[in-house]
Design an enzyme around this catalytic site. Structure first.
Site, PDB file in Angstrom:
ATOM      1  N   ASP A  40       1.069  -1.423  -0.293  1.00 35.71           N
ATOM      2  CA  ASP A  40       0.100   0.092  -0.176  1.00 35.71           C
ATOM      3  C   ASP A  40       0.691   0.985   0.625  1.00 35.71           C
ATOM      4  OD1 ASP A  40      -2.732   0.730   0.670  1.00 35.71           O
ATOM      5  OD2 ASP A  40      -1.979   2.089   1.204  1.00 35.71           O
ATOM      6  N   ASP A  66       4.167   2.483  -4.591  1.00 34.75           N
ATOM      7  CA  ASP A  66       3.040   3.490  -5.328  1.00 34.75           C
ATOM      8  C   ASP A  66       2.655   2.860  -6.621  1.00 34.75           C
ATOM      9  OD1 ASP A  66       2.249   5.389  -6.146  1.00 34.75           O
ATOM     10  OD2 ASP A  66       3.692   7.248  -5.900  1.00 34.75           O
ATOM     11  N   ASN A  94      -6.424  -3.727  -6.534  1.00 29.30           N
ATOM     12  CA  ASN A  94      -7.398  -3.373  -5.553  1.00 29.30           C
ATOM     13  C   ASN A  94      -6.822  -1.511  -5.298  1.00 29.30           C
ATOM     14  OD1 ASN A  94      -9.693  -3.428  -3.416  1.00 29.30           O
ATOM     15  ND2 ASN A  94      -7.493  -2.747  -2.171  1.00 29.30           N
ATOM     16  N   TYR A 160     -13.950   8.485 -12.237  1.00 26.26           N
ATOM     17  CA  TYR A 160     -13.760   7.535 -11.138  1.00 26.26           C
ATOM     18  C   TYR A 160     -14.508   6.566 -11.925  1.00 26.26           C
ATOM     19  CZ  TYR A 160     -14.247   3.847  -7.980  1.00 26.26           C
ATOM     20  OH  TYR A 160     -14.336   2.377  -7.006  1.00 26.26           O
ATOM     21  N   LYS A 164     -12.646   3.172 -13.922  1.00 24.98           N
ATOM     22  CA  LYS A 164     -13.240   1.432 -13.431  1.00 24.98           C
ATOM     23  C   LYS A 164     -13.901   0.631 -14.791  1.00 24.98           C
ATOM     24  CE  LYS A 164     -11.963   1.114  -8.976  1.00 24.98           C
ATOM     25  NZ  LYS A 164     -11.164   0.176  -9.077  1.00 24.98           N
TER      26      LYS A 164
HETATM   27  N1  LIG Z   1     -16.134   0.066  -0.901  1.00 21.46           N
HETATM   28  C1  LIG Z   1     -16.796  -0.043  -1.706  1.00 21.46           C
HETATM   29  O1  LIG Z   1     -17.974   0.456  -1.583  1.00 21.46           O
HETATM   30  C2  LIG Z   1     -16.360  -0.553  -2.894  1.00 21.46           C
HETATM   31  C3  LIG Z   1     -17.336  -0.482  -4.854  1.00 21.46           C
HETATM   32  C4  LIG Z   1     -16.801  -0.888  -5.191  1.00 21.46           C
HETATM   33  C5  LIG Z   1     -15.290  -0.716  -5.919  1.00 21.46           C
HETATM   34  N2  LIG Z   1     -14.501  -0.310  -4.486  1.00 21.46           N
HETATM   35  C6  LIG Z   1     -13.348  -0.845  -5.042  1.00 21.46           C
HETATM   36  O2  LIG Z   1     -12.311  -1.678  -3.895  1.00 21.46           O
HETATM   37  C7  LIG Z   1     -11.525  -1.222  -3.460  1.00 21.46           C
HETATM   38  C8  LIG Z   1     -11.125  -0.563  -2.671  1.00 21.46           C
HETATM   39  O3  LIG Z   1     -12.328  -0.121  -1.743  1.00 21.46           O
HETATM   40  P1  LIG Z   1     -11.655  -0.333  -0.392  1.00 21.46           P
HETATM   41  O4  LIG Z   1     -13.531   0.789   0.020  1.00 21.46           O
HETATM   42  O5  LIG Z   1     -11.257  -0.851   0.280  1.00 21.46           O
HETATM   43  O6  LIG Z   1     -10.846   1.103  -0.177  1.00 21.46           O
HETATM   44  P2  LIG Z   1      -9.425   2.141   0.152  1.00 21.46           P
HETATM   45  O7  LIG Z   1      -9.572   3.431   0.039  1.00 21.46           O
HETATM   46  O8  LIG Z   1      -9.662   1.679   2.107  1.00 21.46           O
HETATM   47  O9  LIG Z   1      -8.756   1.514  -0.630  1.00 21.46           O
HETATM   48  C9  LIG Z   1      -7.987   1.992  -1.791  1.00 21.46           C
HETATM   49  C10 LIG Z   1      -6.413   1.342  -0.872  1.00 21.46           C
HETATM   50  O10 LIG Z   1      -4.977   1.879  -1.906  1.00 21.46           O
HETATM   51  C11 LIG Z   1      -4.417   2.313  -1.257  1.00 21.46           C
HETATM   52  N3  LIG Z   1      -3.962   3.402  -2.475  1.00 21.46           N
HETATM   53  C12 LIG Z   1      -4.375   4.481  -2.656  1.00 21.46           C
HETATM   54  N4  LIG Z   1      -3.350   5.180  -3.808  1.00 21.46           N
HETATM   55  C13 LIG Z   1      -2.234   4.093  -3.769  1.00 21.46           C
HETATM   56  C14 LIG Z   1      -0.660   4.056  -4.804  1.00 21.46           C
HETATM   57  N5  LIG Z   1      -0.581   4.964  -5.172  1.00 21.46           N
HETATM   58  N6  LIG Z   1      -0.719   2.602  -4.079  1.00 21.46           N
HETATM   59  C15 LIG Z   1      -0.706   1.995  -3.978  1.00 21.46           C
HETATM   60  N7  LIG Z   1      -1.844   2.112  -3.043  1.00 21.46           N
HETATM   61  C16 LIG Z   1      -2.784   3.033  -3.474  1.00 21.46           C
HETATM   62  C17 LIG Z   1      -5.005   2.849  -0.024  1.00 21.46           C
HETATM   63  O11 LIG Z   1      -3.731   3.447   0.559  1.00 21.46           O
HETATM   64  C18 LIG Z   1      -6.268   2.515   0.275  1.00 21.46           C
HETATM   65  O12 LIG Z   1      -5.545   1.713   1.219  1.00 21.46           O
HETATM   66  C19 LIG Z   1     -10.796   0.230  -4.555  1.00 21.46           C
HETATM   67  O13 LIG Z   1     -10.570  -0.136  -5.318  1.00 21.46           O
HETATM   68  C20 LIG Z   1     -12.411   0.718  -4.891  1.00 21.46           C
HETATM   69  O14 LIG Z   1     -12.339   1.317  -6.338  1.00 21.46           O
HETATM   70  C21 LIG Z   1     -14.487  -0.180  -3.938  1.00 21.46           C
END
Ligand SMILES: NC(=O)c1ccc[n+]([C@@H]2O[C@H](COP(=O)([O-])OP(=O)(O)OC[C@H]3O[C@@H](n4cnc5c(N)ncnc54)[C@H](O)[C@@H]3O)[C@@H](O)[C@H]2O)c1
Length: 253
Positions: A40, A66, A94, A160, A164
Site C-alpha cells: 500500500d 506506489d 485493488n 472514477y 474503473k
Molecule cells: N467500498 C466500496 O463501496 C467499493 C465499491 C466498488 C469498488 N471498490 C473498489 O474496491 C477497492 C478497495 O476499496 P475500499 O473501500 O477498501 O477503499 P480504500 O480507500 O480503503 O482502499 C484503497 C487503498 O488503496 C491505497 N492506495 C491509494 N493510492 C495508492 C497508490 N498510489 N499505490 C498503492 N496503494 C494506493 C489506499 O492507501 C487504500 O489503502 C478500490 O479499488 C475501490 O475502488 C470499492
C-alpha cells in the site's frame, strides 16, 4: 464442493490492502494457508495490517508501493516473488483512489485530480501486471477490482467511473495476452460496500442503495471475498476476461 480447492500455499499479492476490502481479501487468502504480501502507499498501514494478521498465526508481509511508479512496482514484484515458494501465483489489483475523490459535474472536475485517478486506478493495475508478468507462475491468476458503478454510471463521478471502466477493458486485453501461459485475468465489480472509506464518502452508508437491491441489506466486505477467491482458484481455470458484479442484485448486466 467449495470453490477453493487448491492444495498447498500460494504466493498472493494484494495492492491497497492496508485496510478496507484489500485487507479483507488478504486475510481470506492467508486463512486458506497462502503467503500474502500486502502492499500500500500507506506503508505503515500495510506493515501494521501484516503484523496484526501475522500475530494471529497467518503468513503475511506488509510493504509500501506506489502503483503509479514503475520502479516501485518492479521492487514490489521482486519482493513478492521472493516471499513464498518462488514466483507469484495470484495478484489482486485493488489499490485505488476512491473515497477521497471530490464528486462534481464532469465540467468541473479538476484536471489534476482526473490525471491522478487515471494514474492510480488504471495505470496502476497495468504497471503492477507488467511488473509481475515475468515472475507469474503458470496457472497464475490476476483479479482486478473494478466497480459496479461502471454499469450504473454514477453522476458526478466521471473520473472514477471512467477509470474503473478502463479496468474492465484492461482485464480483457490481459486475458488475451496471458491466456497462452495458462494465466487467467478477471475483474470483480463490487457494489457500494461498507468499508471505512465508504462511510467517509456517504453519511447514510448503512442504508445507501439497499432499496435497489434484490437482497435487501448493506454489502459487507465479506460479501465480496467469495468472488475473488473463486476467480483465484483452480475451479475458475477456464474463466477469463470476465467481470463478476457482486452487489446483491442491485443491477443486472
Ligand atoms: N467500498 C466500496 O463501496 C467499493 C465499491 C466498488 C469498488 N471498490 C473498489 O474496491 C477497492 C478497495 O476499496 P475500499 O473501500 O477498501 O477503499 P480504500 O480507500 O480503503 O482502499 C484503497 C487503498 O488503496 C491505497 N492506495 C491509494 N493510492 C495508492 C497508490 N498510489 N499505490 C498503492 N496503494 C494506493 C489506499 O492507501 C487504500 O489503502 C478500490 O479499488 C475501490 O475502488 C470499492
Amino acid at each position: 464442493m467449495t470453490s477453493d480447492t487448491t492444495t498447498g500455499p500460494r504466493t498472493v499479492l494484494v495492492t491497497g490492502a492496508a485496510g478496507g476490502l484489500g485487507r479483507t481479501f488478504a486475510e481470506a487468502f492467508a486463512r486458506r494457508g497462502d503467503v500474502v504480501v500486502i502492499a500500500d502507499i500507506d506503508r505503515a498501514g500495510a506493515e501494521r495490517a501484516a503484523s496484526e494478521l501475522s500475530a494471529g498465526g497467518l503468513t503475511v508481509v506488509g510493504t509500501g508501493v506506489d502503483v503509479t511508479d514503475a520502479a516501485s512496482t518492479a521492487t514490489l514484484a521482486a519482493l513478492a516473488a521472493a516471499s513464498g515458494t518462488g514466483g507469484i501465483d495470484v495478484v489482486i489489483n485493488n489499490a485505488a483512489i476512491y473515497a477521497t475523490l471530490t464528486r462534481s459535474p464532469f465540467e468541473d472536475i479538476d484536471e489534476a485530480e482526473w490525471d491522478r485517478v487515471m494514474a492510480v486506478n488504471l495505470k496502476g493495475p497495468w504497471l503492477v501486471a507488467r511488473a509481475c508478468s515475468p515472475v507469474l507462475n503458470g496457472g497464475a491468476r490476476i483479479v482486478n477490482i473494478s466497480s459496479a458503478t461502471v454499469m450504473s454510471g454514477s453522476a458526478q463521478w466521471a473520473h472514477y467511473v471512467a477509470s474503473k471502466a478502463g479496468v474492465i477493458g484492461l482485464t480483457r486485453v490481459l486475458a488475451k495476452e496471458l491466456g497462452p501461459r495458462g494465466i487467467t485475468v478477471n475483474a470483480v465489480a463490487p457494489g457500494f460496500t461498507l468499508t471505512e472509506a465508504s462511510h467517509s464518502l456517504i453519511a447514510d452508508a448503512e442504508s445507501y442503495g439497499i432499496e435497489r437491491g434484490s437482497i435487501k441489506r448493506p454489502i459487507q466486505p465479506d460479501d465480496i471475498v467469495g468472488a475473488v477467491l473463486f476467480l483465484a482458484s483452480p475451479d475458475a481455470a477456464f474463466v477469463t476476461g470476465q467481470t463478476l458484479v457482486v452487489d446483491g442484485g442491485r443491477q443486472f448486466l
